[in-house]
Design an enzyme around this catalytic site. Structure first.
Site, PDB file in Angstrom:
ATOM      1  N   HIS A  94      40.294  84.399  55.082  1.00 30.68           N
ATOM      2  CA  HIS A  94      41.631  84.927  54.790  1.00 30.68           C
ATOM      3  C   HIS A  94      42.096  85.883  55.883  1.00 30.68           C
ATOM      4  O   HIS A  94      43.300  86.091  56.048  1.00 30.68           O
ATOM      5  CB  HIS A  94      41.656  85.603  53.415  1.00 30.68           C
ATOM      6  CG  HIS A  94      41.716  84.624  52.282  1.00 30.68           C
ATOM      7  ND1 HIS A  94      42.532  84.797  51.174  1.00 30.68           N
ATOM      8  CD2 HIS A  94      41.088  83.440  52.087  1.00 30.68           C
ATOM      9  CE1 HIS A  94      42.385  83.761  50.356  1.00 30.68           C
ATOM     10  NE2 HIS A  94      41.514  82.935  50.888  1.00 30.68           N
ATOM     11  N   ASP A  95      41.170  86.466  56.628  1.00 26.59           N
ATOM     12  CA  ASP A  95      41.545  87.270  57.783  1.00 26.59           C
ATOM     13  C   ASP A  95      42.045  86.366  58.912  1.00 26.59           C
ATOM     14  O   ASP A  95      43.132  86.560  59.445  1.00 26.59           O
ATOM     15  CB  ASP A  95      40.338  88.089  58.266  1.00 26.59           C
ATOM     16  CG  ASP A  95      40.688  88.943  59.486  1.00 26.59           C
ATOM     17  OD1 ASP A  95      41.834  89.443  59.529  1.00 26.59           O
ATOM     18  OD2 ASP A  95      39.839  89.106  60.371  1.00 26.59           O
ATOM     19  N   THR A 137      24.699  73.524  41.660  1.00 32.06           N
ATOM     20  CA  THR A 137      23.900  74.574  42.311  1.00 32.06           C
ATOM     21  C   THR A 137      24.840  75.674  42.805  1.00 32.06           C
ATOM     22  O   THR A 137      24.998  75.873  44.009  1.00 32.06           O
ATOM     23  CB  THR A 137      23.116  73.989  43.513  1.00 32.06           C
ATOM     24  OG1 THR A 137      24.054  73.289  44.370  1.00 32.06           O
ATOM     25  CG2 THR A 137      22.044  73.030  43.072  1.00 32.06           C
TER      26      THR A 137
END
Length: 325
Positions: free
Chosen positions: A67-68, A244
């Site tokens: 997201h950066d 998992t």
């Protein structure tokens, strides 16, 4: 494709240009070897403690880096809090009530400032923490190119517009990746967690007839409804890979082939494009191929428009600019 927690793989074209030109746009793994020789060790040790305490933190730290990088490049703009000069990206639609891991970054930054003041950028902390998180939960390890500097601003508009969303169509997501220099192939290796609010429609009213999505496995849909009621529970988190969930592996792709992709945007990888469907099948069949591509793609993503040289600054506190008191 989910909430875009873990990311994308790199195209052969981009890889070729990386091999023939500057490998990482001026970034290189040995950047801190002299100025802060213990930097990587310090990051790894704090990430390991955080992930030991809560496995889900691994996906959260990878998602922070993602997201950066998709907003103004990999410059730690996502870490800035509101201030007189900053409107924080933390309040954007993709980020509010869902991005997490900021305290872990604060802890890493404090340890690095104690060891080598004013040296290691917050942007590089995010890149290293994403790699360490991945390898700690069973995923691949890669050398992280370093030398990014931190932004002097944030962009809430960029955060709202540029980060691919779970309800985006496949063409929209592909366009958002292309804007960052990533291509169709990059879209496929996404994995991680998604909030209930992102897939509720799929469980209860996919086409407006009050019925679940017909492509969703019936028993899986029933299982999801227990944790995702018709209303409320918006932020209940679900592993996109329910087999998992605490491990980085290729079950996400196997699940999609079995009709157990959590989001509509997972399923379209298989149904809307022959190219993405071929990749889903390839990753489901060969975990090593997935790991190799994922590692390459993370390097590639980490190279989106970094600030280098004298651009930006090295923040002392990742949440605020050095001149913001």
């Amino acid at each position: 494709m989910g909430c875009l927690v873990l990311l994308c793989l790199v195209s052969p074209v981009l890889l070729a240009s990386a091999v023939h030109g500057h490998p990482w746009g001026g970034l290189f793994p040995q950047f801190y070897d002299h100025s802060c020789p213990k930097a990587k060790e310090i990051v790894q040790s704090i990430v390991a403690q955080a992930v030991a305490k809560e496995t889900r933190m691994a996906a959260s730290l990878v998602r922070l880096h993602f997201h950066d990088c998709f907003v103004k490049g990999c410059d730690a703009s996502v870490l800035l809090d509101n201030s007189s000069s900053i409107v924080s990206e933390k309040g954007s639609n993709p980020n509010k009530n869902s991005l997490r891991g900021f305290e872990v970054v604060d802890q890493i930054k404090a340890a690095l400032e104690a060891a080598c003041p004013g040296t290691v950028s917050c942007a590089d902390i995010l890149a290293l923490a994403a790699r360490d998180s991945t390898s700690l939960v069973g995923g691949p390890y890669w050398d992280v190119p370093l030398g990014r500097r931190d932004s002097l601003g944030a962009s809430i508009q960029g955060s709202n517009n540029d980060i691919p969303a779970p309800n985006n169509t496949l063409p929209t997501v592909i366009t958002k990746f292309k804007r960052q220099g990533l291509n169709v192939v990059d879209v496929v290796a996404l994995s991680g967690m998604s909030r209930c609010t992102s897939f509720r429609q799929r469980l209860y009213n996919q086409t407006g007839n009050g019925m679940a999505d017909s492509t969703l496995d019936v028993s899986y849909a029933a299982q999801l409804r227990q944790g995702c009621p018709r209303s409320g529970g918006d932020n209940n988190l679900f592993p996109l890979d329910f087999v998992t969930p605490a491990k980085f592996d290729n079950f996400y792709y196997k699940n999609i082939l079995a009709g157990k992709g959590l989001l509509s945007s997972d399923e379209v990888l298989l149904t809307k494009s022959a190219e993405t469907a071929a990749l889903v099948k390839a990753y489901a069949a060969d975990v090593n191929l997935f790991f190799q591509h994922f590692a390459q793609s993370m390097v590639n993503m980490g190279n989106i428009s970094p600030l280098t040289g004298s651009q930006g600054e090295i923040r002392k506190n990742c949440r605020r600019l050095n001149n913001d008191h």
